[in-house]
Design a protein around this motif. Structure first.
Motif, PDB file in Angstrom:
ATOM      1  N   ALA A  13       0.852  -0.972   8.930  1.00 24.02           N
ATOM      2  CA  ALA A  13       1.926  -1.672   8.206  1.00 24.02           C
ATOM      3  C   ALA A  13       2.246  -1.101   6.825  1.00 24.02           C
ATOM      4  CB  ALA A  13       1.597  -3.161   8.109  1.00 24.02           C
ATOM      5  N   PRO A  14       1.246  -0.826   5.953  1.00 23.48           N
ATOM      6  CA  PRO A  14       1.606  -0.350   4.609  1.00 23.48           C
ATOM      7  C   PRO A  14       2.362   0.964   4.584  1.00 23.48           C
ATOM      8  CG  PRO A  14      -0.681  -1.098   4.676  1.00 23.48           C
ATOM      9  CD  PRO A  14      -0.204  -1.023   6.093  1.00 23.48           C
ATOM     10  N   ALA A 275       7.852   0.915  -4.788  1.00 24.23           N
ATOM     11  CA  ALA A 275       7.106   0.924  -3.527  1.00 24.23           C
ATOM     12  C   ALA A 275       5.925   1.882  -3.555  1.00 24.23           C
ATOM     13  CB  ALA A 275       8.045   1.299  -2.380  1.00 24.23           C
ATOM     14  N   TYR A 276       5.980   2.905  -4.410  1.00 20.54           N
ATOM     15  CA  TYR A 276       4.967   3.955  -4.362  1.00 20.54           C
ATOM     16  C   TYR A 276       3.555   3.455  -4.700  1.00 20.54           C
ATOM     17  CZ  TYR A 276       2.655   8.406  -5.311  1.00 20.54           C
ATOM     18  OH  TYR A 276       1.779   9.463  -5.309  1.00 20.54           O
ATOM     19  N   PRO A 277       3.337   2.803  -5.849  1.00 13.43           N
ATOM     20  CA  PRO A 277       1.966   2.347  -6.133  1.00 13.43           C
ATOM     21  C   PRO A 277       1.497   1.280  -5.149  1.00 13.43           C
ATOM     22  CG  PRO A 277       3.510   1.478  -7.763  1.00 13.43           C
ATOM     23  CD  PRO A 277       4.256   2.492  -6.955  1.00 13.43           C
ATOM     24  N   LEU A 278       2.432   0.471  -4.653  1.00 13.83           N
ATOM     25  CA  LEU A 278       2.048  -0.556  -3.684  1.00 13.83           C
ATOM     26  C   LEU A 278       1.572   0.082  -2.383  1.00 13.83           C
ATOM     27  CD1 LEU A 278       1.906  -3.545  -2.967  1.00 13.83           C
ATOM     28  CD2 LEU A 278       4.307  -3.425  -2.247  1.00 13.83           C
ATOM     29  N   ALA A 279       2.269   1.130  -1.934  1.00 14.28           N
ATOM     30  CA  ALA A 279       1.859   1.823  -0.714  1.00 14.28           C
ATOM     31  C   ALA A 279       0.475   2.445  -0.867  1.00 14.28           C
ATOM     32  CB  ALA A 279       2.888   2.894  -0.358  1.00 14.28           C
ATOM     33  N   ARG A 280       0.213   3.035  -2.018  1.00 14.73           N
ATOM     34  CA  ARG A 280      -1.091   3.650  -2.248  1.00 14.73           C
ATOM     35  C   ARG A 280      -2.193   2.595  -2.292  1.00 14.73           C
ATOM     36  NH1 ARG A 280      -1.668   8.770  -4.201  1.00 14.73           N
ATOM     37  NH2 ARG A 280      -3.432   8.108  -5.470  1.00 14.73           N
ATOM     38  N   ARG A 281      -1.910   1.464  -2.915  1.00 11.01           N
ATOM     39  CA  ARG A 281      -2.913   0.409  -3.021  1.00 11.01           C
ATOM     40  C   ARG A 281      -3.229  -0.181  -1.647  1.00 11.01           C
ATOM     41  NH1 ARG A 281      -0.243  -2.841  -6.165  1.00 11.01           N
ATOM     42  NH2 ARG A 281      -0.698  -1.548  -7.976  1.00 11.01           N
ATOM     43  N   LEU A 282      -2.205  -0.463  -0.871  1.00 12.12           N
ATOM     44  CA  LEU A 282      -2.417  -1.072   0.444  1.00 12.12           C
ATOM     45  C   LEU A 282      -3.068  -0.117   1.431  1.00 12.12           C
ATOM     46  CD1 LEU A 282       0.902  -3.113   0.869  1.00 12.12           C
ATOM     47  CD2 LEU A 282      -1.383  -3.990   0.322  1.00 12.12           C
ATOM     48  N   SER A 283      -2.870   1.184   1.226  1.00 15.67           N
ATOM     49  CA  SER A 283      -3.470   2.153   2.154  1.00 15.67           C
ATOM     50  C   SER A 283      -4.989   2.164   2.057  1.00 15.67           C
ATOM     51  CB  SER A 283      -2.911   3.551   1.869  1.00 15.67           C
ATOM     52  OG  SER A 283      -3.391   4.043   0.625  1.00 15.67           O
ATOM     53  N   ARG A 284      -5.531   1.619   0.982  1.00 13.17           N
ATOM     54  CA  ARG A 284      -6.988   1.524   0.881  1.00 13.17           C
ATOM     55  C   ARG A 284      -7.530   0.468   1.841  1.00 13.17           C
ATOM     56  NH1 ARG A 284      -5.664   1.325  -4.887  1.00 13.17           N
ATOM     57  NH2 ARG A 284      -5.709   3.451  -5.727  1.00 13.17           N
ATOM     58  N   LYS A 285      -6.657  -0.445   2.254  1.00 10.02           N
ATOM     59  CA  LYS A 285      -7.069  -1.489   3.188  1.00 10.02           C
ATOM     60  C   LYS A 285      -6.716  -1.151   4.623  1.00 10.02           C
ATOM     61  CE  LYS A 285      -6.642  -5.162  -0.272  1.00 10.02           C
ATOM     62  NZ  LYS A 285      -6.055  -6.498  -0.601  1.00 10.02           N
ATOM     63  N   VAL A 286      -5.540  -0.510   4.818  1.00 13.11           N
ATOM     64  CA  VAL A 286      -5.111  -0.098   6.158  1.00 13.11           C
ATOM     65  C   VAL A 286      -4.711   1.364   6.078  1.00 13.11           C
ATOM     66  CG1 VAL A 286      -3.490  -0.458   8.046  1.00 13.11           C
ATOM     67  CG2 VAL A 286      -4.288  -2.406   6.691  1.00 13.11           C
ATOM     68  N   SER A 287      -5.447   2.218   6.776  1.00 12.01           N
ATOM     69  CA  SER A 287      -5.179   3.654   6.714  1.00 12.01           C
ATOM     70  C   SER A 287      -3.781   3.976   7.227  1.00 12.01           C
ATOM     71  CB  SER A 287      -6.216   4.423   7.533  1.00 12.01           C
ATOM     72  OG  SER A 287      -5.866   5.780   7.618  1.00 12.01           O
ATOM     73  N   PRO A 288      -3.032   4.839   6.514  1.00 10.77           N
ATOM     74  CA  PRO A 288      -1.690   5.216   6.986  1.00 10.77           C
ATOM     75  C   PRO A 288      -1.715   6.285   8.066  1.00 10.77           C
ATOM     76  CG  PRO A 288      -2.152   6.345   4.934  1.00 10.77           C
ATOM     77  CD  PRO A 288      -3.340   5.462   5.213  1.00 10.77           C
ATOM     78  N   THR A 289      -2.886   6.877   8.343  1.00 13.87           N
ATOM     79  CA  THR A 289      -2.956   7.977   9.314  1.00 13.87           C
ATOM     80  C   THR A 289      -3.460   7.479  10.657  1.00 13.87           C
ATOM     81  OG1 THR A 289      -5.217   8.615   8.772  1.00 13.87           O
ATOM     82  CG2 THR A 289      -3.486   9.532   7.437  1.00 13.87           C
TER      83      THR A 289
END
Length: 289
Positions: A13-14, A275-289
């Motif tokens: 999702a992130p 959106a950029y810092p939010l995407a980076r922060r949320l990716s620590r919880k749900v991997s984007p890869t």
């Protein structure tokens, strides 16, 4: 019943925060202001992206059982039929939103985009055509924001996003086993080339403030992706290639912002930067890869 948190992990999702910028860059290139229809197309783009993520896990469920057993399907948290149903529903939602926001003109791009996503996940991902297909999907996403009547003006932006995506997808194919240093080196060279060509192709009659903003955002793009690429060149193991992919996904946002800044409204650029810092922060919880 499937836990909603597992579905959010299924669709990564992130990572969807890196998607609306495609539409905004296309709309800016076409000279379209930030308005409700653009937001609707961005929502359609997110749905199609999420559908691709769910379909990807459905198609890769046997491979993931060996290489990524913690993913929702191989871990048993999401049934394969559920993932396929989610992908189908999100594709339908994406096409419906595109139709509402842009009518038949938007569907003229959204339908090929959806078909490209399904073709990539079900047939082409592990073939030599995989990276080009993924690049085509992101390029079509940019063109959807421009509209069928202005796609030529948005073609340079679409090719820029597609070029970044091609390099990123090529690296992602080796993020489990590692690769030769030439692979991240090629991604690095692509990033530098895209930054330089985008700066050089900014129209001479663009205002000074827009040129400065574009240059600064391109600097942010390179700062987002180059460190991970340089580390992977020095040691191209699986862990560092995964960082290249994650950094490249996030780096799309400042790249999209740069493409938007040279022709678009400040509001659209600020929306992307938020959106950029939010995407980076949320990716620590749900991997984007």
């Amino acid at each position: 019943m499937t836990d909603p948190r597992d579905l959010l992990e299924l669709v990564r999702a992130p990572a969807a925060l890196t998607v609306p910028g495609d539409v905004l860059a296309g709309a800016a290139a076409a000279g379209r202001p930030l308005r409700a229809s653009t937001a609707g197309l961005a929502a359609a783009s997110v749905c199609l992206y999420w559908s691709g993520m769910a379909l990807n896990d459905y198609a890769d469920r046997e491979v993931d059982a060996k290489e990524r057993p913690g993913r929702p399907i191989p871990s048993g948290r999401v049934a394969p039929r559920t993932a396929l149903a989610v992908a189908t529903a999100l594709t339908g939602a994406g096409l419906a939103l595109a139709a509402v926001a842009g009518g038949r003109r938007a569907l003229g791009t959204a339908v090929p985009l959806a078909a490209t996503v399904w073709a990539y996940d079900l047939r082409l991902k592990n073939t030599p055509y995989g990276p080009a297909t993924m690049a085509a999907a992101r390029g079509l996403d940019v063109l959807m924001g421009a509209g069928a009547d202005a796609w030529r003006r948005a073609l340079p932006a679409a090719l820029t996003v597609a070029g970044h995506t091609y390099a990123l997808t090529t690296v992602s194919r080796k993020e489990v086993e590692g690769a030769a240093a030439s692979l991240p080196a090629a991604a690095l060279a692509t990033s530098v080339a895209l930054g330089l060509t985008t700066a050089a192709s900014t129209a001479a009659d663009t205002g000074r403030a827009r040129r400065a903003a574009t240059a600064a955002l391109l600097g942010g793009y390179l700062a987002a992706c180059l460190p991970a690429q340089l580390q992977a060149v020095a040691r191209p193991d699986a862990a560092r290639l995964q960082r290249v992919v994650a950094a490249g996904i996030h780096a799309l946002v400042p790249l999209q912002a740069a493409l938007t800044a040279r022709t678009g409204s400040p509001r659209a650029v600020l929306t992307l930067l938020a959106a950029y810092p939010l995407a980076r922060r949320l990716s620590r919880k749900v991997s984007p890869t």
